[in-house]
Design an enzyme around this catalytic site. Structure first.
Site, PDB file in Angstrom:
ATOM      1  N   ARG A 188      -0.228   9.065   9.035  1.00  0.00           N
ATOM      2  CA  ARG A 188      -0.380   7.694   9.223  1.00  0.00           C
ATOM      3  C   ARG A 188       0.019   6.861   8.123  1.00  0.00           C
ATOM      4  NH1 ARG A 188      -4.078   3.565   8.735  1.00  0.00           N
ATOM      5  NH2 ARG A 188      -5.666   5.121   8.174  1.00  0.00           N
TER       6      ARG A 188
ATOM      7  N   HIS B 150      -8.596  10.730   3.384  1.00  0.00           N
ATOM      8  CA  HIS B 150      -8.376   9.442   2.500  1.00  0.00           C
ATOM      9  C   HIS B 150      -8.392   9.982   0.937  1.00  0.00           C
ATOM     10  CE1 HIS B 150      -8.219   5.789   0.467  1.00  0.00           C
ATOM     11  NE2 HIS B 150      -7.745   4.957   1.645  1.00  0.00           N
TER      12      HIS B 150
ATOM     13  N   GLU C 112       0.946  -1.398   0.021  1.00  0.00           N
ATOM     14  CA  GLU C 112       0.059  -0.097   0.011  1.00  0.00           C
ATOM     15  C   GLU C 112       0.735   1.248  -0.119  1.00  0.00           C
ATOM     16  OE1 GLU C 112      -2.930  -0.322   3.071  1.00  0.00           O
ATOM     17  OE2 GLU C 112      -3.922  -2.372   2.393  1.00  0.00           O
TER      18      GLU C 112
ATOM     19  N   HIS D  19     -10.787  10.656   7.064  1.00  0.00           N
ATOM     20  CA  HIS D  19     -10.594   9.474   7.408  1.00  0.00           C
ATOM     21  C   HIS D  19     -10.078   8.912   8.531  1.00  0.00           C
ATOM     22  CE1 HIS D  19     -10.135   5.170   6.359  1.00  0.00           C
ATOM     23  NE2 HIS D  19      -8.937   5.225   6.341  1.00  0.00           N
TER      24      HIS D  19
ATOM     25  N   ARG E  90      -0.347   9.045   1.937  1.00  0.00           N
ATOM     26  CA  ARG E  90      -1.842   9.380   1.400  1.00  0.00           C
ATOM     27  C   ARG E  90      -2.042  11.186   1.278  1.00  0.00           C
ATOM     28  NH1 ARG E  90      -5.396   5.614   5.661  1.00  0.00           N
ATOM     29  NH2 ARG E  90      -5.083   3.693   4.254  1.00  0.00           N
TER      30      ARG E  90
END
Length: 511
Positions: free
Chosen positions: A367, A228, A113, A332, A273
């Site tokens: 994060r 997000h 990811e 998010h 992100r």
């Protein structure tokens, strides 16, 4: 408000919240022979954990710990606590193995990811990892004898004469129930619902942050709110399209049909992100709709790997396996929260916090994808280890305040935060939003009013933190301060009375 407290029940460990951190902590505490009461405001298999799509990140082995740490630190933009990151990468794999042994059916293949240098993300049920974790741990908790209170909203914390947190007061079943405890763990999740459009579940109203602050804990870095990148907005709700869709080869295109991410970052769609979210926002402003395309993977592969996303979007008339779908950034995950040390201790005797409610030092300014579920495991376990050595019963002398705010006021709070503390912020807008926040409307008599009061308190922390941070770093962007200021610092608000283990290099900025 101060008043005497009548106790209705007593337990060794009181856990507030039924996500991964709370459930895993409950099982660890029961394994030590402690009586555990777990209270959650909705169903036990609810909240953010249940809806987590991506997976659980952990090093592939000791040889991968340094690399996973580097990826985490890079995503955190200089604000991660290195010691906390080191603890996390050394312990995460053992806890992932433990939940696998409990019955979570992780697939053999691993996913990569955004922000990860390697494929190290475990998943289950395709894109239903959170559901698998939630259902298995909930069943195990019931079997282990954890006392579960569903539909129990924590309105206030109970305090002893010394200031120690000794329990909580709940609104449940139309009445009030006070539970005395030898230690309290907050595992209430984040505060995404302070924004009107979010992927956060209805439970995400910042209750734990507000409760802890009223008990004297510090909150920090609340200005770091992760948008997000790929969310389908329908009917005012954010429908998440998992990070793993880009990890599997999904491509972002602007309204001209151009693939644009490589112009923003060499990692393309696999950039962190915050980078992807801002790139999508800029391309939307420049060209119109941005779409995410996974159709080239083939219908069978999309249905097998992302069954939840596929089914949910079909209900909106979108077949992600056949056509690109329009996406945009939406709130998010919230990196900031109740300040804790490596033991999940909040600085207030008797009070611990783990999971999204906590500012553990793991995430910093942004994060890393799929570190959240494993963070809940690591620090839920660490909280119990610390609590087990300090189960102390003290007579409740008073409770914290429980301010209320009605539906109209709560809507006003959300609108102000969305308008002035989104992907990009300015000092003028933040000051205006702070001045326009409504006032509390007395003591909360029901859950809705209590949630409104919590949203107001968290919004104030968020706006003050964003105003104090005169730089752009990670998930926080100030238009008049486009660069990082060169000195990594935390914005800390509140004054915890006790810190047995201070975090090195912590600077404070309090409005």
């Amino acid at each position: 408000m101060v008043r005497a407290v009548k106790v209705d029940a007593r337990t060794d460990v009181l856990i507030i919240g039924g996500g991964v951190a709370g459930l895993y902590a409950a099982l660890r505490a029961r394994a030590l022979g402690l009586h555990v009461t777990l209270a959650c405001k909705g169903a036990l298999t609810g909240g953010s954990t249940y809806w987590a799509q991506g997976g659980v990140a952990a090093p592939l082995g000791p040889w991968d710990e340094a690399a996973h740490a580097r990826d985490t630190l890079a995503a955190g933009r200089g604000l991660c606590e290195p010691r906390v990151v080191d603890v996390f990468v050394r312990e995460a794999q053992a806890h992932v193995d433990a939940v696998r042994a409990l019955g979570v059916p992780f697939a053999e293949d691993l996913a990569r990811e955004g922000g990860h240098g390697l494929a190290r993300v475990r998943h289950a049920f395709g894109d239903g990892t959170g559901r698998a974790v939630s259902e298995v741990l909930a069943a195990r908790a019931h079997a282990a004898g954890v006392e579960v209170l569903e539909g129990a909203f924590a309105r206030a914390l109970l305090l002893g004469a010394s200031g120690r947190v000794v329990g909580a007061e709940f609104l449940v079943g139309g009445g009030v129930r006070a539970v005395q405890a030898g230690g309290v763990l907050l595992a209430t999740g984040g505060f995404g619902r302070v924004y009107p459009v979010t992927t956060a579940p209805p439970e995400g109203t910042g209750d734990g942050v507000a409760l802890a602050a009223r008990a004297g804990a510090q909150v920090r870095d609340v200005e770091f709110v992760q948008f997000h990148p790929t969310v389908v907005v329908s009917g005012g709700e954010g429908l998440l399209v998992t990070e793993a869709a880009r990890g599997a080869g999904g491509v972002l295109r602007n309204a001209f049909g151009e693939r644009f991410m490589l112009a923003y970052d060499a990692a393309g769609e696999l950039a962190p992100r915050d980078v992807v979210a801002r790139a999508i926002a800029r391309e939307r402003a420049r060209t119109g709709d941005v779409t995410l395309d996974v159709s080239h993977l083939g219908e069978a592969a999309v249905r097998a790997r992302f069954p939840g996303v596929h089914a949910r979007l079909l209900r909106e008339g979108l077949d992600v396996s056949r056509v690109p779908v329009p996406v945009q950034p939406a709130v998010h995950y919230t990196m900031g929260g109740v300040r804790t040390d490596v033991r999940a201790f909040t600085g207030v005797p008797g009070l611990f916090a783990a999971g999204e409610v906590a500012s553990s030092g793991l995430h910093g300014a942004n994060r890393l994808a799929s570190n959240s579920l494993s963070e809940g495991l690591v620090f839920g376990a660490r909280a119990v280890a610390a609590m087990a050595g300090d189960v102390t019963f003290e007579v409740p002398a008073r409770r914290t305040d429980a301010p209320g705010l009605g539906a109209e006021g709560a809507a006003r709070v959300r609108a102000l935060v969305a308008a002035h503390a989104g992907l990009e912020r300015s000092g003028e807008a933040l000051r205006g939003a702070l001045a326009a926040l409504p006032a509390v409307e007395g003591e909360a008599g029901d859950r809705a009013a209590a949630e409104g009061g919590n949203l107001l308190e968290v919004a104030r922390f968020l706006l003050r933190g964003a105003l104090a941070r005169e730089e752009s770093r990670g998930a926080h962007v100030r238009l008049e301060f486009p660069a990082a200021d060169g000195v990594a610092r935390h914005v800390v608000q509140g004054t915890a009375r006790v810190w047995a283990e201070p975090v090195e290099g912590l600077a404070s900025a309090v409005e």
